[in-house]
Design a protein around this motif. Structure first.
Motif, mmCIF file in Angstrom:
data_model
loop_
_atom_site.group_PDB
_atom_site.id
_atom_site.type_symbol
_atom_site.label_atom_id
_atom_site.label_comp_id
_atom_site.label_asym_id
_atom_site.label_seq_id
_atom_site.Cartn_x
_atom_site.Cartn_y
_atom_site.Cartn_z
ATOM 1 N N UNK A 153 -3.179 11.244 -4.078
ATOM 2 C CA UNK A 153 -4.580 11.362 -4.505
ATOM 3 C C UNK A 153 -4.747 10.892 -5.948
ATOM 4 N N UNK A 154 -3.824 11.278 -6.804
ATOM 5 C CA UNK A 154 -3.925 10.874 -8.214
ATOM 6 C C UNK A 154 -3.829 9.355 -8.328
ATOM 7 N N UNK A 155 -2.880 8.771 -7.591
ATOM 8 C CA UNK A 155 -2.705 7.305 -7.653
ATOM 9 C C UNK A 155 -3.963 6.589 -7.172
ATOM 10 N N UNK A 156 -4.559 7.106 -6.109
ATOM 11 C CA UNK A 156 -5.764 6.457 -5.603
ATOM 12 C C UNK A 156 -6.894 6.561 -6.621
ATOM 13 N N UNK A 157 -7.012 7.709 -7.261
ATOM 14 C CA UNK A 157 -8.062 7.865 -8.276
ATOM 15 C C UNK A 157 -7.800 6.956 -9.469
ATOM 16 N N UNK A 158 -6.531 6.830 -9.875
ATOM 17 C CA UNK A 158 -6.199 5.923 -10.985
ATOM 18 C C UNK A 158 -6.652 4.507 -10.642
ATOM 19 N N UNK A 159 -6.483 4.150 -9.369
ATOM 20 C CA UNK A 159 -6.850 2.800 -8.939
ATOM 21 C C UNK A 159 -8.335 2.645 -8.636
ATOM 22 N N UNK A 160 -9.098 3.674 -8.941
ATOM 23 C CA UNK A 160 -10.536 3.589 -8.748
ATOM 24 C C UNK A 160 -10.949 3.775 -7.296
ATOM 25 N N UNK A 161 -10.025 4.266 -6.462
ATOM 26 C CA UNK A 161 -10.353 4.484 -5.055
ATOM 27 C C UNK A 161 -10.658 5.948 -4.824
ATOM 28 N N UNK A 162 -11.401 6.187 -3.765
ATOM 29 C CA UNK A 162 -11.674 7.558 -3.396
ATOM 30 C C UNK A 162 -10.475 8.066 -2.606
ATOM 31 N N UNK A 163 -9.898 9.180 -2.971
ATOM 32 C CA UNK A 163 -8.689 9.585 -2.261
ATOM 33 C C UNK A 163 -8.973 10.067 -0.854
ATOM 34 N N UNK A 164 -8.496 9.282 0.130
ATOM 35 C CA UNK A 164 -8.586 9.781 1.495
ATOM 36 C C UNK A 164 -7.245 10.402 1.856
ATOM 37 N N UNK A 165 -6.327 10.290 0.929
ATOM 38 C CA UNK A 165 -5.001 10.891 1.044
ATOM 39 C C UNK A 165 -4.238 10.441 2.276
ATOM 40 N N UNK A 166 -4.656 9.287 2.792
ATOM 41 C CA UNK A 166 -3.852 8.704 3.868
ATOM 42 C C UNK A 166 -2.637 8.087 3.186
ATOM 43 N N UNK A 167 -1.539 7.983 3.914
ATOM 44 C CA UNK A 167 -0.321 7.547 3.242
ATOM 45 C C UNK A 167 -0.272 6.055 2.924
ATOM 46 N N UNK A 168 -1.413 5.347 3.003
ATOM 47 C CA UNK A 168 -1.371 3.909 2.718
ATOM 48 C C UNK A 168 -0.923 3.683 1.275
ATOM 49 N N UNK A 169 -0.189 2.624 1.107
ATOM 50 C CA UNK A 169 0.297 2.347 -0.239
ATOM 51 C C UNK A 169 -0.664 1.420 -0.936
ATOM 52 N N UNK A 170 -0.864 1.709 -2.187
ATOM 53 C CA UNK A 170 -1.814 0.918 -2.944
ATOM 54 C C UNK A 170 -1.110 -0.387 -3.348
ATOM 55 N N UNK A 171 -1.663 -1.110 -4.292
ATOM 56 C CA UNK A 171 -1.141 -2.410 -4.734
ATOM 57 C C UNK A 171 0.380 -2.461 -4.776
ATOM 58 N N UNK A 172 0.944 -3.346 -3.960
ATOM 59 C CA UNK A 172 2.400 -3.453 -3.891
ATOM 60 C C UNK A 172 2.951 -4.581 -4.747
ATOM 61 N N UNK A 173 2.066 -5.488 -5.151
ATOM 62 C CA UNK A 173 2.589 -6.631 -5.904
ATOM 63 C C UNK A 173 3.086 -6.191 -7.276
ATOM 64 N N UNK A 174 4.087 -6.911 -7.742
ATOM 65 C CA UNK A 174 4.640 -6.608 -9.053
ATOM 66 C C UNK A 174 3.787 -7.243 -10.144
#
Ligand code: ADP
Ligand code: MG
Length: 638
Positions: A174-195
């Motif tokens: 949830x924290x990571x999704x909020x940092x990324x400006x997304x609404x946390x749906x807390x699904x286990x999807x991974x956010x930006x994977x690119x380096x």
């Protein structure tokens, strides 16, 4: 509060369904959505409990003790990341079990959950949350600054690690999704994977970029769990060739660790790609200032109200880790022999001379500019030639002070000034009674133990006060740092003008060999300085164009004509650091003019012309602005 309080769980999945959200009223009156909530405790604060809530604003800590409650917020815009960790196995000393208290910061050793070193007997899951809290300038006149704060949440309500870890991971996601400006749906999807692609110039500034990166930048990337590929440049034009020829879309962005010269290389490399428009649009570029000229980094901090001194690396690293970007103007520059794109300045005369001639003083750092300014003031030179320019569509309320009300300036930048630990009394200074609530710079909280429903009070909490930071080594599968040896295949790179072709937007002004349009203004004469800038700062201590914006479509042209007195010139040079160099009353000698295009035509053959601080062919040169065609990483948070 009773000695053995009944622990009230505030987890929302209890009553609102998994990750359901309920509304709470934050300080500003607007309802904030509560995504997660939990009750925690702290060792040294007896008879108190912390209700920790995660909302889109940030992490709200509500401390209740002895019948009174205090609330503070760690804002999401100040949080760079969080990591889930486990206890590390100790040597001979007995391992802690889930019911034991959290050790002090010196003893608390944590490792990745896959580590061979982990302590199986401690089933707790630790969530480390890293924040760089903005402390505003206070009544005592101190400047704004950022301070690192670690919030450790120890989840130990359950008897097995997997269950505790599931709780911790919910918070992490949830924290990571909020940092990324997304609404946390807390699904286990991974956010930006690119380096992130990091290009580092080991020769920039006084030559310490490599050390700065290892000691101050890499640990923050680890905290944010952002993987990167680091390429250390081997020579001038290495970075330019690199971004021109590589598949840049495999990276989420490019971060320059160096000076403005290296940033210039990256911009021009991208514009030498046939897909330049897509590349500029898709790949934001950030800068971590390690050069002797750090005009862009200082400008970005200045425009967004982000503290710069005394920790420019910290603020800039935070900016690039946030991953937000804004449009930035570029100026297409044409000389007799080449076309290039510039993001900072084109200069002829005094400042160009100082930039180039002070090069041998590079080891002394930015002081080299001051030393050479004084030298050049004594041995003053003038240059003959013609300057022409297209006036910007500006209304100048006070012509010579450069106070322009620009229609193009309508774009408002949000100023990211906030007080993270938002105390109404001291406004984040942390020096008032109200603020002394135990929200230290390292705050470690824990849930009650699964094996011990009534936690042993007194020793099961602690509030650390140490400012020492512990950084955790990054696992190789996530973080890749390419050293010189590994990047050897790239060593064949040589800048080859014959294979490179400059693309970018087509020019809309006459060629350098053709006369300027009749609508342009033109003057011929003897000049001490002719310098354009499109950022506020040409260097960290050179506030050259105070009204400039990143994306305003304006080039600020400063002219100093021959005949200027030494005292006027001295006050110009002294005023550069504070932006008071342009005389308030109209002067026939010193002028600042907003333009959209310009041409300089020196008469002689001896002198210096610089583009973004680097020397180019001495001769006629012209430039035109293309508003907002690139994206630069900036401390915006929406
Ligand atoms: P500074 O602000 O100190 O000038 P920059 O990072 O802007 O630092 O770099 C200055 C110049 O060094 C740039 O023109 C860049 O092209 C060049 N350069 C980049 N990498 C290297 C390298 N490995 N060795 C020497 N010069 C380099
Ligand atoms: Mg501008």
């Amino acid at each position: 509060m009773s000695e053995n309080p009944k622990i009230e769980k505030l987890r929302l999945d209890d009553d609102d369904g998994e990750f359901g959200a309920r509304q709470q009223k934050p300080d500003d009156g607007k309802p904030a959505t509560v995504y997660l909530a939990e009750t925690f405790y702290i060792t040294t604060k007896k008879n108190s409990q912390f209700e920790v809530k995660l909302t889109e604003r940030g992490i709200c800590l509500r401390k209740e003790s002895n019948g009174s409650a205090k609330e503070q917020v760690i804002y999401m815009k100040d949080i760079i990341g969080c990591r889930c960790l486990r206890s590390k196995r100790k040597g001979q000393v007995g391992s802690p079990c889930a019911c034991s208290s959290m050790p002090g910061p010196a003893q608390l050793k944590v490792v990745d959950e896959h580590s061979a070193d982990l302590d199986e007997s401690d089933v707790s899951a630790y969530l480390y949350i890293y924040a760089y809290i903005l402390k505003k300038a206070g009544r005592r006149g101190r400047g704004s600054r950022r301070e690192r704060t670690t919030l450790t949440l120890r989840f130990r309500s359950f008897d097995c690690y997997e269950d505790n870890n599931r709780e911790a991971q919910k918070w992490r996601t949830a924290i990571k999704q909020l940092i990324n400006g997304e609404s946390p749906d807390l699904s286990p999807k991974l956010i930006e994977q690119r380096r992130m692609l990091i290009l580092l110039n080991p020769k920039s500034g006084s030559g310490k970029a490599r050390e700065v990166f290892q000691q101050r930048v890499a640990p923050m990337f680890a905290e944010a769990e952002i993987a990167y590929d680091l390429h250390v440049t081997k020579r001038a034009f290495f970075a330019r060739e690199f971004v021109r020829t590589k598949d840049v879309y495999t990276w989420r962005g490019i971060v320059v660790v160096g000076g403005d010269g290296l940033f210039w290389e990256v911009i021009n490399g991208l514009l030498e790609r046939s897909d330049w428009q897509h590349a500029l649009d898709q790949i934001p570029i950030g800068i971590i200032p390690c050069g002797s000229g750090n005009g862009l980094a200082k400008t970005i901090a200045h425009v967004y109200g982000e503290p710069y001194e005394p920790k420019p690396i910290l603020g800039s690293t935070l900016t690039v880790l946030r991953g937000r970007s804004v449009p930035m103007d570029l100026v297409r520059v044409e000389t007799r022999s080449e076309i290039m794109f510039s993001f900072l300045s084109v200069g002829w005369g005094l400042i160009a001379d100082i930039d180039i001639e002070s090069e041998p003083l590079r080891p002394i750092g930015p002081q080299r500019f001051t030393v050479w300014s004084l030298h050049r003031l004594i041995s003053l030179r003038t240059y003959h030639g013609r300057i022409s320019y297209a006036l910007a569509n500006c209304e100048l309320s006070n012509h010579n002070s450069g106070v322009a009300t620009n229609k193009l300036n309508a774009l408002k930048h949000s100023i990211s000034c906030n007080t993270a630990l938002d105390c109404p009394e001291c406004h984040g200074e942390g020096d008032c009674e109200t603020c002394d609530t135990g929200f230290g710079d390292i705050l470690s909280l824990e849930t009650t133990s699964g094996t011990n429903s009534f936690r042993p009070r007194g020793d099961s909490w602690y509030s650390a006060t140490s400012r020492r930071s512990t950084y955790f080594s990054a696992s190789e599968s996530v973080y890749q740092s390419i050293n010189d040896k590994h990047s050897e295949p790239d060593s064949s790179f040589k800048y080859d003008k014959s294979t490179a072709q400059m693309f970018g937007p087509a020019s809309t002004i006459p060629a350098l060999t053709a006369p300027v349009p009749s609508t342009w203004k033109s003057e011929e004469g003897e000049f001490v300085l002719v310098h354009t800038a499109y950022q506020t700062h040409l260097g960290s201590d050179c506030f050259f164009a105070p009204h400039s914006k990143l994306n305003d479509g304006i080039i600020w042209l400063v002219i100093i004509r021959a005949g200027v007195s030494r005292s006027q010139l001295l006050s110009f040079l002294l005023g550069l650091s504070s932006g008071t160099h342009i005389p308030e009353t109209k002067s026939p000698f010193i002028e600042i003019i907003p333009v959209t295009a310009f041409r300089f035509e020196p008469s002689g053959t001896q002198g210096n012309i610089t583009v973004d601080g680097e020397s180019v062919e001495y001769g006629p040169i012209q430039g035109e602005v293309f508003p907002g065609i690139s994206r630069v990483m900036a401390p915006v948070f929406s």
